[in-house]
Design an enzyme around this catalytic site. Structure first.
Site, PDB file in Angstrom:
ATOM      1  N   GLY A   1       0.827  -1.195   0.000  1.00 47.01           N
ATOM      2  CA  GLY A   1       0.000   0.000   0.000  1.00 47.01           C
ATOM      3  C   GLY A   1       0.860   1.243   0.000  1.00 47.01           C
ATOM      4  O   GLY A   1       2.078   1.179  -0.050  1.00 47.01           O
ATOM      5  N   CYS A   2       0.164   2.358   0.098  1.00 50.09           N
ATOM      6  CA  CYS A   2       0.914   3.612   0.041  1.00 50.09           C
ATOM      7  C   CYS A   2       1.481   3.902   1.407  1.00 50.09           C
ATOM      8  O   CYS A   2       2.341   4.735   1.584  1.00 50.09           O
ATOM      9  CB  CYS A   2      -0.010   4.746  -0.381  1.00 50.09           C
ATOM     10  SG  CYS A   2      -1.229   5.094   0.867  1.00 50.09           S
ATOM     11  N   GLY A   3       0.977   3.190   2.371  1.00 51.47           N
ATOM     12  CA  GLY A   3       1.429   3.474   3.722  1.00 51.47           C
ATOM     13  C   GLY A   3       1.980   2.209   4.324  1.00 51.47           C
ATOM     14  O   GLY A   3       2.540   1.391   3.619  1.00 51.47           O
TER      15      GLY A   3
ATOM     16  N   ARG B   1       1.995   7.913   8.999  1.00 56.08           N
ATOM     17  CA  ARG B   1       0.547   8.132   9.082  1.00 56.08           C
ATOM     18  C   ARG B   1      -0.119   6.980   9.808  1.00 56.08           C
ATOM     19  O   ARG B   1      -0.967   7.172  10.683  1.00 56.08           O
ATOM     20  CB  ARG B   1      -0.038   8.152   7.665  1.00 56.08           C
ATOM     21  CG  ARG B   1      -0.335   9.488   7.109  1.00 56.08           C
ATOM     22  CD  ARG B   1      -0.966   9.423   5.719  1.00 56.08           C
ATOM     23  NE  ARG B   1      -0.591   8.312   4.877  1.00 56.08           N
ATOM     24  CZ  ARG B   1      -1.460   7.511   4.274  1.00 56.08           C
ATOM     25  NH1 ARG B   1      -2.763   7.692   4.449  1.00 56.08           N
ATOM     26  NH2 ARG B   1      -1.025   6.554   3.502  1.00 56.08           N
TER      27      ARG B   1
END
Lengths: 266, 266
Positions: B105-107, B176
């Site tokens: 994922g992006c995170g 995040r």
């Protein structure tokens, strides 16, 4: 508790004037979570509330539901580790999970930050790769001008590879790490050398981004955003020039400032 | 090639005035990389340059060094997959790697986005949880005021849990996802209920953040930043109110706007 930020000596260029100063940088540290005595995952994080981070991570992953499931919770601050013992050991999820080692970090976390990684990435050369401060600002302006998906949605990161003061490859992605991996993939497909290029990013320069670049022998990274202590220490060791907060008429050079030259010497 | 953004109908509140409009949202999509016929990893990404993303990811992970190592590279757009065949199959790294399934994922990518996850997270209730627009703005202001590590370094995300219009728990982290997991862990340790609370974030609302909240039955997420198509679709299905771009005197409500009420009805 560990310090959450550290003073680093940096070179600031503002309105063409260069001076040495120091700046506050956020601490990035690895935290390894042991579940029932077995290493589960290493997160790259800000070193506070580490027991809560471990519990929250395990809850998000479905490995526990409440504090009642926890028999013991120990912070090993010296080893950057949290040990969690569950009352009900060897549940199905734990078995499934136990078969994988995941490294997460603040970003796409499959690059394990370890001494090994740092060693494998021996110092880069590329000392002939230089940019004037004006060229650094121009590259950042071009990155932002080309970020059409960001302008439309506000939800993506941009990354670019630059050579000879020009952007050669440009990518956008919701993921900071994906954007850089797309750049790397484009280079591979085009057979483009990377050791004489500069990576331009919109996002933060965490240790994982730094290690991606180091593995490709990229001598210089520039970003609109902040680095971390870990990325600065790696860049220092690996002879990589790290430039952050490239905004308006200023920039912070965190390591190896010799690659940003004065126009008059260019 | 897949579309990179989509129009979504949203409720905008600006200067207290509420109106229906539509807005451009960045597309988030899963990409599964198959290496030599075996599923290796699923990334959540912006669906373009997918072959390059796959190659770059494999290069960053040390699973290939150059295009010469690649026997075949196939994009399966319909299945959201890229298939990579290496010339030298069954290398040591591949063997080591083959033993793990990583979702990036992006995170922090260990929450696999799948139908399963969505199903496990059945719709949340919490329809009695409401905030006035003024309370939403006040929470975002308080989040920013308390973000002392961000003010010092510019390198972290902030997250908070709010109840009764007040911030009850506050965390900062370079990640995040870490910031949200810290909040979850603090709740567990304090024995605090979450299904009647609101999650306040400084960062983007990707599908992984949404799923973390859904698993805790949180009815409302608010952020200064952008959501993705995937997080909006999940929030719609799961009866979660998603509020983004909470800045100055405006906000965008992407799903279930009934939880943001007019002051005069409060």
């Amino acid at each position: 508790m560990a310090e959450l930020s550290a003073r680093k000596e940096i070179t600031v260029i503002r309105e063409g004037e260069r001076r040495l100063t120091d700046d506050e940088v956020v601490v990035e540290a690895p935290l390894t979570i042991y579940l029932n005595g077995r290493e589960l995952v290493t997160l790259l994080c800000t070193p506070d509330k580490l027991e809560s981070l471990a519990l929250g991570f395990l809850r998000s992953e479905g490995l526990l539901n409440s504090l009642d499931d926890v028999a013991a919770l120990r912070l090993r601050d010296d080893r950057g580790a949290v040990e969690v013992e569950l009352k009900n050991k060897g549940g199905l999820l734990e078995k499934l999970y136990g078969r994988r080692t995941i490294t997460s970090g603040c970003g796409k976390g499959t690059i394990f930050y370890s001494a090994l990684d740092a060693l494998r990435s021996s110092p880069v050369r590329g000392d002939s790769v230089t940019l004037t401060a004006g060229e650094v600002h121009a590259l950042m302006r071009e990155l932002q001008e080309r970020a059409t998906l960001f302008k439309a949605t506000g939800g993506v990161h941009a990354a670019a590879l630059a050579g000879g003061g020009k952007i050669l490859i440009f990518c956008e992605d919701i993921g900071r790490h994906n954007a850089v991996d797309k750049i790397i993939g484009e280079c591979l497909r085009q057979g483009m050398a990377m050791e004489d290029k500069v990576l331009v990013c919109s996002g933060r320069l965490s240790s994982e981004i730094l290690l991606k670049a180091a593995k490709l022998r990229l001598p210089m990274l520039i970003s609109r955003a902040a680095p971390t202590t870990l990325s600065i220490e790696l860049a220092q060791t690996l002879n990589i020039t790290l430039v952050g907060f490239v905004r308006g008429r200023r920039m912070n050079i965190y390591t190896h400032p010799h690659r940003v030259i004065d126009a008059r010497n260019a």
